[in-house]
Enzyme design. Structure first.
Site, PDB file in Angstrom:
ATOM      1  N   GLY A 167       0.825  -1.210   0.000  1.00 14.29           N
ATOM      2  CA  GLY A 167       0.000   0.000   0.000  1.00 14.29           C
ATOM      3  C   GLY A 167       0.857   1.256   0.000  1.00 14.29           C
ATOM      4  O   GLY A 167       0.662   2.171  -0.813  1.00 14.29           O
ATOM      5  N   ILE A 170       2.571   1.881  -3.239  1.00 15.89           N
ATOM      6  CA  ILE A 170       1.709   2.542  -4.221  1.00 15.89           C
ATOM      7  C   ILE A 170       1.575   4.033  -3.900  1.00 15.89           C
ATOM      8  O   ILE A 170       1.647   4.893  -4.779  1.00 15.89           O
ATOM      9  CB  ILE A 170       0.323   1.852  -4.243  1.00 15.89           C
ATOM     10  CG1 ILE A 170       0.487   0.419  -4.779  1.00 15.89           C
ATOM     11  CG2 ILE A 170      -0.662   2.648  -5.088  1.00 15.89           C
ATOM     12  CD1 ILE A 170      -0.761  -0.431  -4.660  1.00 15.89           C
ATOM     13  N   HIS A 171       1.431   4.329  -2.624  1.00 14.94           N
ATOM     14  CA  HIS A 171       1.313   5.718  -2.176  1.00 14.94           C
ATOM     15  C   HIS A 171       2.542   6.527  -2.611  1.00 14.94           C
ATOM     16  O   HIS A 171       2.413   7.625  -3.159  1.00 14.94           O
ATOM     17  CB  HIS A 171       1.165   5.727  -0.649  1.00 14.94           C
ATOM     18  CG  HIS A 171       1.214   7.081  -0.014  1.00 14.94           C
ATOM     19  ND1 HIS A 171       0.211   8.007  -0.161  1.00 14.94           N
ATOM     20  CD2 HIS A 171       2.150   7.659   0.779  1.00 14.94           C
ATOM     21  CE1 HIS A 171       0.525   9.105   0.527  1.00 14.94           C
ATOM     22  NE2 HIS A 171       1.704   8.924   1.099  1.00 14.94           N
ATOM     23  N   VAL A 172       3.717   5.967  -2.367  1.00  8.50           N
ATOM     24  CA  VAL A 172       4.949   6.681  -2.707  1.00  8.50           C
ATOM     25  C   VAL A 172       5.045   6.856  -4.222  1.00  8.50           C
ATOM     26  O   VAL A 172       5.362   7.942  -4.719  1.00  8.50           O
ATOM     27  CB  VAL A 172       6.187   5.920  -2.169  1.00  8.50           C
ATOM     28  CG1 VAL A 172       7.479   6.524  -2.714  1.00  8.50           C
ATOM     29  CG2 VAL A 172       6.193   5.938  -0.646  1.00  8.50           C
TER      30      VAL A 172
END
Ligand code: HEM
Ligand code: SF4
Lengths: 212, 293
Positions: A167, A170-172
């Site tokens: 997660g 993906i955020h980064v």
């Protein structure tokens, strides 16, 4: 900050940015120390923590630090992350958005649906990680729980950590991909054009107060 | 391994295959519970050889003393009292590590080399590699390893690996006055156990059995139990095994897939960026002008 009038819009206050980076640093510590325990392939990461025993000691403390920094941060963002009908539409066109076919995603407030999904998945995930982490925490808490409970806690902790690794990955990436958003989290401001393009509904809401 | 007679055949959190060229016979300790009189000579011998001194406790109404295994008590005579058919029975059991062929502790341990299994079957902890996470205490089906409050390292019976390495038998074996304890190759011990099992059955212990549980691949400490149909009466689990939860938890496969997925996310990000480039504000919309879409 001195800029040309009306050029920059405040997106993240000083307090929010400081907390965000505190969460990020603490998470990085948890990620690297957790990964060392997750797979022997990465045990060498324990060198970053002064060796295995220190890593083992530091990891749960970093976990507590995460809880203490993340939840105040998250709760202050509750209102901005309420799920709206437009968000479901965004999700339906998510892949188009990833192909930069922007037209269909519609009105976006301060956070888009992808960011909101990240937000809502992290809230319970970190709680479960903290809860199961305490069950595993030697030498203070773990001795009070049976071997069976600790095995289950270990399994859940490792599984949730894995979900969180992916997660946050993906955020980064999303932050790197979306030009200007890392700058925004560092300096706090975005251009009017950026806001209009990515978060038009938000721009309308804050349109009046442009000064950083 | 420095000691050639202690080739390592498996170790915790390993990423490479241990040496297997040399073959060593597997050893085992046989505990004939029917001959044990509970004198605790073995317990004392263990303390002597391994330089262990547990705290002096208080009488708690049982001959079991100290009350539990600890970092200072690697073997412990447990005195189980039970009333059957109006008569009191004492089931005396020598508790300690059973040296599983498939050790749950070793599977659970995340620290490379903290737990090793020698080719002779002995499972040994190398405390200097131990990080004190206590996973092994969760992974052991027999509740044996103990995390020390002093140094946050885990301790348990070594089956006197240091003695065995130089051809001596474990200290406890040397001290047993009744012949309840035997040591030798696993094959010999199983053979001996079968013989004694026959004797026991003739003497009326028709339910006697050899405890060498398959669920953990067999053990290198095997027990001859007069009440073999009820291992629980001695404090032994009836069907010990490395359970599903633990297999899933410390599964090398799941972890491999996990790490591969992380790498996959990284690669997917790179490919996406290469294909689509950054999500930047369209040129017409720059920089601060009121361009109408
Ligand atoms: C929030 C509070 C947290 C607490 C109290 C906590 C505590 C623990 C404890 C006690 C352990 C066992 C090893 C040790 O004693 O150090 C552990 C293992 C681990 N932790 Fe955490 N942790 C927390 C959060 C996290 C987070 C946020 C992550 C990563 C996203 C994480 C990833 C891991 C991993 C991967 C392991 C190894 C698990 C395994 O391989 O079985 N932890 N944690
Ligand atoms: S406490 Fe030590 S021996 Fe036990 S699992 Fe953790 S690192 Fe391995």
């Amino acid at each position: 900050m001195s800029t040309r009038d009306g050029d920059l819009i405040l997106r993240h206050t000083n307090a929010v940015r400081v907390t965000h980076w505190a969460v990020a640093i603490v998470f990085t510590a948890l990620f690297t120390s957790g990964l060392a325990l997750f797979s022997p392939f990465f045990f060498w990461l324990s060198a970053l923590f002064g060796g295995g025993p220190l890593l083992r000691f530091i990891h749960p403390l970093a976990g507590v630090a995460l809880v203490l920094t993340f939840y105040p941060y998250a709760l202050s963002h509750l209102a901005d992350n309420r799920w709206l009908p437009a968000d479901s539409r965004w999700v339906r066109h998510m892949f188009a958005y990833m192909r930069k076919e922007h037209a269909d995603v519609g009105e976006t407030h301060k956070y888009n649906a992808g960011q909101k999904l990240m937000y809502w998945s992290m809230l319970p995930l970190i709680a479960v990680l903290a809860g199961t982490g305490v069950l595993l925490w030697q030498p203070w808490f773990a001795p009070h729980f049976s071997a069976g409970v600790r095995r289950l806690a270990g399994l859940v902790h490792a599984a949730c950590a894995f979900v969180m690794f992916v997660g946050i990955g993906i955020h980064v990436y999303a932050a790197i991909w979306t030009e200007g958003s890392i700058d925004a989290m560092i300096r706090g401001t975005v251009t009017r054009a950026w806001a209009r393009f990515h978060h038009p509904a938000w721009l309308r809401e804050v349109g009046g107060k442009d000064e950083p | 391994m420095a000691l050639q007679s202690l080739d390592v055949k498996n170790q915790s959190a390993r990423t490479s295959t241990p040496p297997t060229a040399r073959r060593t016979p597997e050893v085992a300790k046989l505990v004939d519970v029917s001959r044990c009189i509970g004198c605790k000579a073995c317990q004392s011998a263990c303390m002597e050889w391994n330089d262990l001194r547990d705290v002096v406790g208080v009488q708690e109404g049982s001959y079991t003393s100290p009350p539990d295994l600890s970092d200072q008590s690697w073997t412990l005579m447990r005195f189980h009292e039970e009333e059957r058919d109006g008569a009191l029975q004492w089931l005396i059991f020598k508790d300690g590590c059973l040296h599983c062929e498939d050790p749950g502790c070793l599977r659970a341990c995340p620290a490379p080399g903290a737990i090793v299994q020698y080719s002779n079957g002995i499972v040994d902890f190398h405390e200097e590699q131990c990080i004190g996470c206590g996973y092994c205490t969760a992974g052991c089906p027999f509740d044996v390893p103990r995390l020390s409050g002093r140094d946050s390292k885990v301790y348990k019976c070594t089956l006197c690996s240091d003695r065995v390495a130089v051809g001596l038998e474990p200290a406890c074996i040397k001290s047993c006055p009744t012949g309840a304890l035997h040591f030798g190759s696993k094959q010999d011990m199983l053979f001996e156990a079968e013989e004694r099992l026959g004797d026991l059955r003739e003497r009326g212990f028709t339910r006697a059995a050899v405890y060498d549980p398959r669920g953990v691949g067999g053990t290198h400490v095997i027990h001859l139990l007069p009440h073999g149909d009820r291992p629980e009466a001695y404090g032994l689990p009836a069907r010990p095994k490395v359970g599903l939860v633990q297999r899933a938890w410390r599964s090398g496969l799941a972890r491999g897939v996990g790490v591969a997925t992380l790498a996959g996310v990284l690669v997917a990000g790179l490919l996406h960026y290469m294909r689509y480039g950054p999500l930047d504000v369209p040129p017409g919309d720059r920089p601060d002008g009121e361009v109408k879409p």
